[in-house]
Design a protein around this motif. Structure first.
Motif, mmCIF file in Angstrom:
data_model
loop_
_atom_site.group_PDB
_atom_site.id
_atom_site.type_symbol
_atom_site.label_atom_id
_atom_site.label_comp_id
_atom_site.label_asym_id
_atom_site.label_seq_id
_atom_site.Cartn_x
_atom_site.Cartn_y
_atom_site.Cartn_z
ATOM 1 N N ARG A 107 3.166 24.888 3.104
ATOM 2 C CA ARG A 107 2.510 23.816 3.866
ATOM 3 C C ARG A 107 3.216 23.591 5.209
ATOM 4 O O ARG A 107 2.564 23.281 6.216
ATOM 5 N N LYS A 166 0.930 18.343 8.043
ATOM 6 C CA LYS A 166 1.898 17.233 8.038
ATOM 7 C C LYS A 166 2.506 17.227 9.429
ATOM 8 O O LYS A 166 3.537 17.864 9.682
ATOM 9 N N TYR A 199 1.191 10.599 11.955
ATOM 10 C CA TYR A 199 1.758 9.532 11.116
ATOM 11 C C TYR A 199 1.772 8.171 11.796
ATOM 12 O O TYR A 199 2.178 7.182 11.189
ATOM 13 N N ASN A 253 -0.569 6.441 9.618
ATOM 14 C CA ASN A 253 0.068 5.982 8.374
ATOM 15 C C ASN A 253 0.955 4.758 8.624
ATOM 16 O O ASN A 253 1.053 3.874 7.777
ATOM 17 N N GLU A 292 -6.575 7.825 0.870
ATOM 18 C CA GLU A 292 -5.265 7.938 0.219
ATOM 19 C C GLU A 292 -4.421 6.707 0.491
ATOM 20 O O GLU A 292 -4.896 5.731 1.084
ATOM 21 N N GLY A 301 1.366 6.831 2.332
ATOM 22 C CA GLY A 301 2.157 8.073 2.314
ATOM 23 C C GLY A 301 2.060 8.731 0.959
ATOM 24 O O GLY A 301 2.988 9.386 0.496
ATOM 25 N N ASN A 314 -0.996 10.250 -2.214
ATOM 26 C CA ASN A 314 -2.379 10.458 -2.672
ATOM 27 C C ASN A 314 -2.694 9.424 -3.757
ATOM 28 O O ASN A 314 -1.799 8.813 -4.321
ATOM 29 N N GLY A 338 -1.733 16.948 -1.160
ATOM 30 C CA GLY A 338 -0.408 16.645 -1.716
ATOM 31 C C GLY A 338 -0.006 17.634 -2.800
ATOM 32 O O GLY A 338 -0.838 18.047 -3.622
ATOM 33 N N ILE A 339 1.255 17.952 -2.802
ATOM 34 C CA ILE A 339 1.782 18.885 -3.809
ATOM 35 C C ILE A 339 1.973 18.145 -5.139
ATOM 36 O O ILE A 339 1.756 18.704 -6.202
ATOM 37 N N THR A 340 2.316 16.868 -5.094
ATOM 38 C CA THR A 340 2.379 16.075 -6.328
ATOM 39 C C THR A 340 0.969 15.873 -6.882
ATOM 40 O O THR A 340 0.769 15.875 -8.101
ATOM 41 N N THR A 386 5.813 13.137 -3.065
ATOM 42 C CA THR A 386 7.177 13.616 -3.296
ATOM 43 C C THR A 386 8.137 12.438 -3.319
ATOM 44 O O THR A 386 9.005 12.351 -4.183
HETATM 45 N N1 PMP Z 1 -0.451 11.780 1.850
HETATM 46 C C1 PMP Z 1 0.383 11.568 2.854
HETATM 47 C C2 PMP Z 1 -0.158 11.006 4.127
HETATM 48 C C3 PMP Z 1 1.741 11.869 2.753
HETATM 49 O O1 PMP Z 1 2.575 11.660 3.774
HETATM 50 C C4 PMP Z 1 2.228 12.389 1.545
HETATM 51 C C5 PMP Z 1 3.696 12.708 1.391
HETATM 52 N N2 PMP Z 1 3.979 14.013 1.800
HETATM 53 C C6 PMP Z 1 1.322 12.608 0.494
HETATM 54 C C7 PMP Z 1 -0.009 12.286 0.683
HETATM 55 C C8 PMP Z 1 1.773 13.207 -0.801
HETATM 56 O O2 PMP Z 1 2.063 14.577 -0.628
HETATM 57 P P1 PMP Z 1 3.153 15.329 -1.506
HETATM 58 O O3 PMP Z 1 2.822 15.066 -2.921
HETATM 59 O O4 PMP Z 1 3.011 16.753 -1.133
HETATM 60 O O5 PMP Z 1 4.473 14.759 -1.137
#
Ligand code: PMP
Length: 313
Positions: free
Chosen positions: A58, A157, A162, A165, A191, A194, A196, A217-219, A255
């Motif tokens: 990513r 990202k 941001y 955000n 979302e 920061g 999902n 998101g990876i999580t 994360t």
């Molecule tokens: N959405 C946003 C805007 C974020 O900043 C994040 C954090 N990286 C996530 C979702 C969750 O993504 P991940 O699970 O990859 O951290």
């Protein structure tokens, strides 16, 4: 912020206080940076980094969207992450790769400017608080909208994005909530500030699809897989705001935030008003995996410290 000793910057190991950028750096003025957030967990087999390859993929994707050359291969950067954990003697930490356009001109198109790539690490507990993992957070739907596809690049990202955000999270905090929930340009759920977002209704798990301007998101991906592993039905779809209030459970993933229950939205209790059973099951599967108590069935954990070094210490 708890600093650590070493930072990797453009191929060199420098001390925390020496990893600086110039005030004229393009990224400071126009948001031309890309970044990642990665966690290393303390496991019985030493510190292990969660989904390192996916985060680096990513990171490179974000750089591509910005037409930015990183000048370091994914493998090299993965190796740097491992070395950082080792050098800073972390048992668990948060890793922050960042690449930014540097100094040399203030024209908006900064493609010709040098790119600085760095990775730093720090110890960081639960993003929304330890207590939040168990008791959940109070969230509010933001008055701001998430930028739409074609306005920005939600899959990247990218630093400048941001600001959106920051509007969402700051507004929530000022109004006494732990986190904001942002709707997409059409008014559907996108979302968290920061994180999902997921909801559970009648035993099914729903989460906004990529078409709702979310970060992939990876999580989020992890939770979808863990739910499927348990035979729970999952659906990535368009979610209307009213469905959020009517959910049996809502939780956020990231994360930093890991899996955090949401107990109320706009002062309306979600389900029973506390963490629900599906959220709790997914949290326990997630933490068992990342803490090394459950087998790594999907190959998501990377040992940060090579076995021979661990054996010698
Ligand atoms: N959405 C946003 C805007 C974020 O900043 C994040 C954090 N990286 C996530 C979702 C969750 O993504 P991940 O699970 O990859 O951290």
């Amino acid at each position: 912020m708890k600093s650590s000793e070493w930072i990797w910057k453009d191929g060199h190991w420098v001390r925390w206080d020496d990893a600086t950028v110039h005030i004229s750096a393009h990224a400071l003025h126009y948001g031309s940076s890309v970044f990642e957030g990665i966690r290393a967990y303390d496991t019985p087999r030493g510190p292990q980094i969660f989904r390192l390859g996916d985060h680096m993929r990513r990171f490179r994707d974000s750089a591509k969207l910005m037409r930015m050359e990183l000048g370091h291969s994914a493998e090299d950067l993965e190796g740097v992450c491992c070395e950082l954990v080792e050098r800073n003697r972390h048992r668990a930490c948060y890793l922050r790769p960042v690449a930014l356009r540097g100094t040399g001109g203030l024209g908006v198109d900064g493609r010709h400017l040098p790119v600085t790539t760095a990775i730093f690490s720090m110890e960081w507990g639960a993003y929304l608080g330890d207590e939040a993992l168990e008791n959940g957070v109070d969230a509010a739907v933001s008055s701001w909208r998430r930028f739409g596809a074609g306005t920005m690049a939600p899959l990247g990202k990218i630093g400048g994005q941001y600001v959106n955000n920051q509007f969402v999270s700051a507004e929530a905090h000022i109004n006494g909530y732990e986190e904001g929930i942002v709707l997409d340009a059409q008014g559907f759920v996108s979302e968290g500030g920061g994180e999902n977002l997921f909801l559970v209704r009648e035993g099914r798990i729903l989460t906004p699809a990529l078409s709702s301007s979310i970060l992939a998101g990876i999580t989020r991906h992890t939770v979808l897989q863990l739910a499927r592993d348990r035979g729970i039905e999952v659906q990535e779809t368009v979610i209307s705001r009213d469905l959020l209030y009517l959910a049996d459970e809502v939780f956020m993933t990231g994360t930093a935030a890991e899996i955090t229950p949401v107990r109320s939205i706009d002062r309306m209790p979600i389900g029973a008003g506390h963490r629900g059973p599906v959220t709790e099951t997914l949290q326990s599967d997630f933490f068992a995996l990342v803490n090394g108590a459950a087998p790594d069935r999907h190959g998501w954990m990377t040992p940060a410290i090579r076995a021979e070094l661990r054996a010698a210490s």
